[in-house]
Design a protein around this motif. Structure first.
Motif, PDB file in Angstrom:
ATOM      1  N   THR A   1       0.861  -1.175   0.000  1.00  0.00           N
ATOM      2  CA  THR A   1       0.000   0.000   0.000  1.00  0.00           C
ATOM      3  C   THR A   1       0.904   1.234   0.000  1.00  0.00           C
ATOM      4  O   THR A   1       2.123   1.108   0.011  1.00  0.00           O
ATOM      5  CB  THR A   1      -0.912   0.044   1.250  1.00  0.00           C
ATOM      6  N   LEU A   2       0.306   2.388   0.031  1.00  0.00           N
ATOM      7  CA  LEU A   2       1.093   3.612   0.058  1.00  0.00           C
ATOM      8  C   LEU A   2       1.376   4.090   1.487  1.00  0.00           C
ATOM      9  O   LEU A   2       1.710   5.255   1.697  1.00  0.00           O
ATOM     10  CB  LEU A   2       0.402   4.709  -0.752  1.00  0.00           C
TER      11      LEU A   2
ATOM     12  N   GLN B   1       4.602   9.139  -9.597  1.00  0.00           N
ATOM     13  CA  GLN B   1       3.983   9.419  -8.310  1.00  0.00           C
ATOM     14  C   GLN B   1       2.691   8.617  -8.239  1.00  0.00           C
ATOM     15  O   GLN B   1       1.736   8.909  -8.941  1.00  0.00           O
ATOM     16  CB  GLN B   1       3.692  10.917  -8.152  1.00  0.00           C
ATOM     17  N   LEU B   2       2.678   7.580  -7.405  1.00  0.00           N
ATOM     18  CA  LEU B   2       1.496   6.733  -7.258  1.00  0.00           C
ATOM     19  C   LEU B   2       0.469   7.411  -6.365  1.00  0.00           C
ATOM     20  O   LEU B   2       0.815   8.121  -5.424  1.00  0.00           O
ATOM     21  CB  LEU B   2       1.878   5.376  -6.673  1.00  0.00           C
ATOM     22  N   GLU B   3      -0.790   7.147  -6.662  1.00  0.00           N
ATOM     23  CA  GLU B   3      -1.909   7.646  -5.868  1.00  0.00           C
ATOM     24  C   GLU B   3      -2.744   6.451  -5.424  1.00  0.00           C
ATOM     25  O   GLU B   3      -2.779   5.426  -6.120  1.00  0.00           O
ATOM     26  CB  GLU B   3      -2.777   8.593  -6.703  1.00  0.00           C
ATOM     27  N   PRO B   4      -3.415   6.559  -4.264  1.00  0.00           N
ATOM     28  CA  PRO B   4      -4.291   5.466  -3.844  1.00  0.00           C
ATOM     29  C   PRO B   4      -5.301   5.149  -4.946  1.00  0.00           C
ATOM     30  O   PRO B   4      -5.863   6.047  -5.566  1.00  0.00           O
ATOM     31  CB  PRO B   4      -4.988   6.019  -2.596  1.00  0.00           C
ATOM     32  N   GLY B   5      -5.494   3.875  -5.216  1.00  0.00           N
ATOM     33  CA  GLY B   5      -6.435   3.463  -6.257  1.00  0.00           C
ATOM     34  C   GLY B   5      -5.808   3.237  -7.625  1.00  0.00           C
ATOM     35  O   GLY B   5      -6.462   2.716  -8.520  1.00  0.00           O
ATOM     36  N   ASP B   6      -4.538   3.648  -7.809  1.00  0.00           N
ATOM     37  CA  ASP B   6      -3.867   3.363  -9.083  1.00  0.00           C
ATOM     38  C   ASP B   6      -3.748   1.853  -9.263  1.00  0.00           C
ATOM     39  O   ASP B   6      -3.520   1.127  -8.308  1.00  0.00           O
ATOM     40  CB  ASP B   6      -2.451   3.960  -9.112  1.00  0.00           C
TER      41      ASP B   6
ATOM     42  N   LEU C   1      -7.375 -10.819 -10.230  1.00  0.00           N
ATOM     43  CA  LEU C   1      -7.750  -9.413 -10.058  1.00  0.00           C
ATOM     44  C   LEU C   1      -8.328  -8.869 -11.354  1.00  0.00           C
ATOM     45  O   LEU C   1      -7.828  -9.181 -12.434  1.00  0.00           O
ATOM     46  CB  LEU C   1      -6.538  -8.571  -9.650  1.00  0.00           C
ATOM     47  N   PRO C   2      -9.354  -8.038 -11.261  1.00  0.00           N
ATOM     48  CA  PRO C   2      -9.958  -7.493 -12.482  1.00  0.00           C
ATOM     49  C   PRO C   2      -9.125  -6.362 -13.075  1.00  0.00           C
ATOM     50  O   PRO C   2      -8.352  -5.698 -12.383  1.00  0.00           O
ATOM     51  CB  PRO C   2     -11.311  -6.960 -11.979  1.00  0.00           C
ATOM     52  N   GLY C   3      -9.274  -6.175 -14.354  1.00  0.00           N
ATOM     53  CA  GLY C   3      -8.655  -5.038 -15.019  1.00  0.00           C
ATOM     54  C   GLY C   3      -7.208  -5.265 -15.412  1.00  0.00           C
ATOM     55  O   GLY C   3      -6.674  -6.365 -15.312  1.00  0.00           O
ATOM     56  N   THR C   4      -6.614  -4.193 -15.852  1.00  0.00           N
ATOM     57  CA  THR C   4      -5.232  -4.204 -16.320  1.00  0.00           C
ATOM     58  C   THR C   4      -4.404  -3.283 -15.437  1.00  0.00           C
ATOM     59  O   THR C   4      -4.825  -2.171 -15.124  1.00  0.00           O
ATOM     60  CB  THR C   4      -5.167  -3.724 -17.779  1.00  0.00           C
ATOM     61  N   TYR C   5      -3.240  -3.749 -15.047  1.00  0.00           N
ATOM     62  CA  TYR C   5      -2.313  -2.986 -14.215  1.00  0.00           C
ATOM     63  C   TYR C   5      -1.171  -2.474 -15.087  1.00  0.00           C
ATOM     64  O   TYR C   5      -0.947  -2.974 -16.189  1.00  0.00           O
ATOM     65  CB  TYR C   5      -1.773  -3.869 -13.085  1.00  0.00           C
ATOM     66  N   THR C   6      -0.438  -1.491 -14.570  1.00  0.00           N
ATOM     67  CA  THR C   6       0.683  -0.906 -15.299  1.00  0.00           C
ATOM     68  C   THR C   6       1.949  -1.013 -14.465  1.00  0.00           C
ATOM     69  O   THR C   6       1.916  -0.747 -13.257  1.00  0.00           O
ATOM     70  CB  THR C   6       0.405   0.584 -15.611  1.00  0.00           C
ATOM     71  N   VAL C   7       3.039  -1.422 -15.102  1.00  0.00           N
ATOM     72  CA  VAL C   7       4.332  -1.456 -14.410  1.00  0.00           C
ATOM     73  C   VAL C   7       4.755  -0.012 -14.180  1.00  0.00           C
ATOM     74  O   VAL C   7       4.986   0.734 -15.124  1.00  0.00           O
ATOM     75  CB  VAL C   7       5.403  -2.206 -15.234  1.00  0.00           C
ATOM     76  N   GLN C   8       4.846   0.376 -12.895  1.00  0.00           N
ATOM     77  CA  GLN C   8       5.216   1.747 -12.552  1.00  0.00           C
ATOM     78  C   GLN C   8       6.362   1.812 -11.544  1.00  0.00           C
ATOM     79  O   GLN C   8       6.784   2.900 -11.175  1.00  0.00           O
ATOM     80  CB  GLN C   8       4.004   2.512 -12.020  1.00  0.00           C
ATOM     81  N   ASP C   9       6.832   0.654 -11.088  1.00  0.00           N
ATOM     82  CA  ASP C   9       7.902   0.652 -10.103  1.00  0.00           C
ATOM     83  C   ASP C   9       8.751  -0.593 -10.302  1.00  0.00           C
ATOM     84  O   ASP C   9       8.311  -1.570 -10.899  1.00  0.00           O
ATOM     85  CB  ASP C   9       7.307   0.668  -8.690  1.00  0.00           C
TER      86      ASP C   9
ATOM     87  N   PHE D   1      -2.312  -1.979  -3.553  1.00  0.00           N
ATOM     88  CA  PHE D   1      -3.689  -2.015  -3.071  1.00  0.00           C
ATOM     89  C   PHE D   1      -3.986  -0.726  -2.330  1.00  0.00           C
ATOM     90  O   PHE D   1      -3.099  -0.166  -1.674  1.00  0.00           O
ATOM     91  CB  PHE D   1      -3.920  -3.211  -2.134  1.00  0.00           C
ATOM     92  N   LYS D   2      -5.215  -0.269  -2.416  1.00  0.00           N
ATOM     93  CA  LYS D   2      -5.624   0.962  -1.753  1.00  0.00           C
ATOM     94  C   LYS D   2      -5.737   0.755  -0.242  1.00  0.00           C
ATOM     95  O   LYS D   2      -5.327   1.601   0.540  1.00  0.00           O
ATOM     96  CB  LYS D   2      -6.960   1.429  -2.336  1.00  0.00           C
ATOM     97  N   LYS D   3      -6.290  -0.372   0.161  1.00  0.00           N
ATOM     98  CA  LYS D   3      -6.557  -0.647   1.585  1.00  0.00           C
ATOM     99  C   LYS D   3      -5.609  -1.716   2.117  1.00  0.00           C
ATOM    100  O   LYS D   3      -5.405  -2.751   1.479  1.00  0.00           O
ATOM    101  CB  LYS D   3      -7.996  -1.125   1.762  1.00  0.00           C
ATOM    102  N   ARG D   4      -5.066  -1.467   3.289  1.00  0.00           N
ATOM    103  CA  ARG D   4      -4.141  -2.406   3.940  1.00  0.00           C
ATOM    104  C   ARG D   4      -4.800  -3.764   4.178  1.00  0.00           C
ATOM    105  O   ARG D   4      -4.176  -4.808   3.977  1.00  0.00           O
ATOM    106  CB  ARG D   4      -3.622  -1.810   5.242  1.00  0.00           C
ATOM    107  N   LYS D   5      -6.059  -3.753   4.580  1.00  0.00           N
ATOM    108  CA  LYS D   5      -6.774  -5.005   4.845  1.00  0.00           C
ATOM    109  C   LYS D   5      -6.803  -5.886   3.590  1.00  0.00           C
ATOM    110  O   LYS D   5      -6.535  -7.078   3.648  1.00  0.00           O
ATOM    111  CB  LYS D   5      -8.197  -4.710   5.326  1.00  0.00           C
ATOM    112  N   ARG D   6      -7.096  -5.298   2.463  1.00  0.00           N
ATOM    113  CA  ARG D   6      -7.154  -6.047   1.194  1.00  0.00           C
ATOM    114  C   ARG D   6      -5.760  -6.549   0.803  1.00  0.00           C
ATOM    115  O   ARG D   6      -5.609  -7.670   0.319  1.00  0.00           O
ATOM    116  CB  ARG D   6      -7.745  -5.153   0.097  1.00  0.00           C
ATOM    117  N   ALA D   7      -4.747  -5.733   1.033  1.00  0.00           N
ATOM    118  CA  ALA D   7      -3.366  -6.140   0.733  1.00  0.00           C
ATOM    119  C   ALA D   7      -2.974  -7.341   1.590  1.00  0.00           C
ATOM    120  O   ALA D   7      -2.355  -8.292   1.099  1.00  0.00           O
ATOM    121  CB  ALA D   7      -2.409  -4.977   0.961  1.00  0.00           C
TER     122      ALA D   7
END
Length: 143
Positions: free
Chosen positions: A48-49, A67-72, A97-105, A119-125
């Motif tokens: 998470t962030l 610069q990552l943002e929550p929900g990216d 996991l649904p959707g497409t992710y992007t290599v950013q790191d 992940f946006k939420k620590r619990k989900r991570a």
């Protein structure tokens, strides 16, 4: 009317119908959507962030300078995967996991054959944990 008097013998009509069914029955969008994608088995973890999981003082700043943002929908990759074509900006489908992710790191050099999913939420991570999964990544055009 006998076949020899028809403008097109019956067998040609049947072949034409079979070809039409075959062409119409195929989903070209599925074939097109999978074209140019490679499959790879990797170990997938999550982050998470939260400051303790990222660079202190530069929360969300990646090794590529993004610069990552929550929900990216972002992932980090081990450096050996970069050599396989999972470079900055590569689109990735993550099993489970649904959707497409992007290599950013990119990850520390010590990691091999591994991705880290934002992940946006620590619990989900924490629920995701550590898994061996299959990913698909879009291969860059050689042209």
């Amino acid at each position: 009317m006998p076949d020899d008097q028809r403008p097109y013998p019956r067998r040609f009509a049947l072949v034409g119908i079979a070809l039409a069914i075959g062409v119409l029955g195929c989903s070209s969008s599925q074939a097109d959507s999978d074209a140019g994608w490679q499959t790879l088995e990797v170990t997938a973890t999550s982050f998470t962030l939260a400051e303790e999981e990222t660079k202190q003082g530069n929360i969300g700043l990646t090794a590529f300078g993004d610069q990552l943002e929550p929900g990216d929908k972002a992932i980090a990759v081990s450096r050996d995967l970069i050599r396989l074509g999972l470079t900055h900006g590569t689109k990735v489908r993550v099993e489970g996991l649904p959707g497409t992710y992007t290599v950013q790191d990119k990850m520390h050099r010590r990691w091999r054959n591994k991705i880290d999913i934002l992940f946006k939420k620590r619990k989900r991570a924490l629920e995701w944990g550590r898994k061996n999964i299959e990913i698909q990544y879009q291969v860059a055009d050689a042209g």
